[in-house]
Motif scaffolding. Structure first.
Motif, PDB file in Angstrom:
ATOM      1  N   LEU A  47      12.239  -3.756 -15.650  1.00 19.84           N
ATOM      2  CA  LEU A  47      11.665  -3.769 -14.309  1.00 19.84           C
ATOM      3  C   LEU A  47      10.699  -4.935 -14.179  1.00 19.84           C
ATOM      4  O   LEU A  47       9.809  -5.114 -15.007  1.00 19.84           O
ATOM      5  N   ASP A  83      10.406  -5.394  -8.522  1.00 21.64           N
ATOM      6  CA  ASP A  83      10.895  -4.011  -8.489  1.00 21.64           C
ATOM      7  C   ASP A  83       9.753  -3.027  -8.282  1.00 21.64           C
ATOM      8  O   ASP A  83       9.885  -2.046  -7.554  1.00 21.64           O
ATOM      9  N   ASP A 134       8.717  -3.136  -4.756  1.00 19.19           N
ATOM     10  CA  ASP A 134       9.735  -2.442  -3.966  1.00 19.19           C
ATOM     11  C   ASP A 134       9.514  -0.932  -4.010  1.00 19.19           C
ATOM     12  O   ASP A 134       9.561  -0.245  -2.984  1.00 19.19           O
TER      13      ASP A 134
END
Length: 261
Positions: free
Chosen positions: A7, A11, A14
């Motif tokens: 990750l 990410d 997000d």
């Protein structure tokens, strides 16, 4: 397993943004007493992800894809009032004012002080007098959000506020006494104006249509609304979706002096 731990910062951002979005949707649903619908949407999304991405069922997944496309439009129509309120809260003028304050900008210019007693005292004296006589009144005071659309629904006046003028407008036999008066930029802009009515079930039943109109106006703008009850003579102020009930003349003067710039 390696993919799970792979990750990046993008990410994480997000995931955080999705979590924030879900939180605001949850809060909006809770305030509108629609939590069951929110839970139902979450269950449907979970089943959709399971069918489309995990089990890869093409037929059922395709049907659910179409339902999601149509369902989004349906939700916008169903919750248009809540969405409008949410978007208004996101872009509220108070937050914009804080941002503009960084550049030393405000509505009256840099460091300018405005003497509001010429507006506040006529309103206070008129409300106290109407309260004693149990004359109903509904006064909307513009703050930052322009109220041109509300002014357009009434009769234009454009006069300097005075106790006698305010009382005459709300006199029971006056043709404009049923509507709302709008005060902006230190002047009475219009009277007999039509306000949006709130349908919240949380409003006490003893409060009448004037109070519901005041609540509706306060939910859709940053205006300050003063109500004088025709039944009880009590003075109420609505601001940002909240009531301040049973105000004394001193309390009313203090609120108006702090809000009217």
């Amino acid at each position: 397993m390696d993919t799970f731990f792979d990750l990046g910062i993008k990410d994480l951002i997000d995931i955080i943004l999705v979590a924030v979005m879900l939180f605001y949707v949850y809060r909006m649903m809770r305030e509108s007493r629609s939590l069951n619908i929110f839970y139902g949407i979450l269950v449907f999304v979970a089943i959709w992800v399971l069918v489309s991405l995990v089990l890869e069922m093409r037929l059922l997944g395709g049907i659910m894809d179409k339902l999601v496309s149509v369902g989004v439009i349906g939700l916008v129509i169903l919750f248009q009032d809540e969405i409008r309120k949410f978007l208004y809260n996101v872009g509220t003028q108070d937050r914009m004012r804080r941002l503009l304050a960084l550049f030393a900008i405000n509505r009256h210019g840099k460091g300018e002080k405005n003497d509001n007693s010429a507006v506040v005292m006529p309103i206070v004296r008129a409300c106290v007098s109407m309260s004693r006589q149990k004359v109903g009144a509904l006064i909307v005071i513009e703050c930052n959000d322009p109220l041109d659309d509300i002014v357009a629904t009434g009769e234009l006046i454009d006069a300097r506020p005075s106790q006698r003028l305010i009382e005459n407008i709300f006199f029971k036999n006056s043709p404009l006494h049923d509507g709302a008066m709008v005060i902006a930029d230190g002047r009475i802009k219009a009277s007999g104006c039509i306000l949006p009515v709130s349908h919240d079930n949380d409003i006490p039943r003893e409060l009448g249509l004037r109070h519901r109109a005041a609540m509706g106006m306060s939910q859709e703008s940053d205006a300050l609304i003063v109500v004088v009850s025709e039944e009880t003579g009590r003075i109420t102020v609505a601001k940002k979706g909240e009531f301040q009930l049973r105000l004394s003349p001193e309390q009313l003067e203090s609120i108006l002096s702090s809000e009217i710039k």
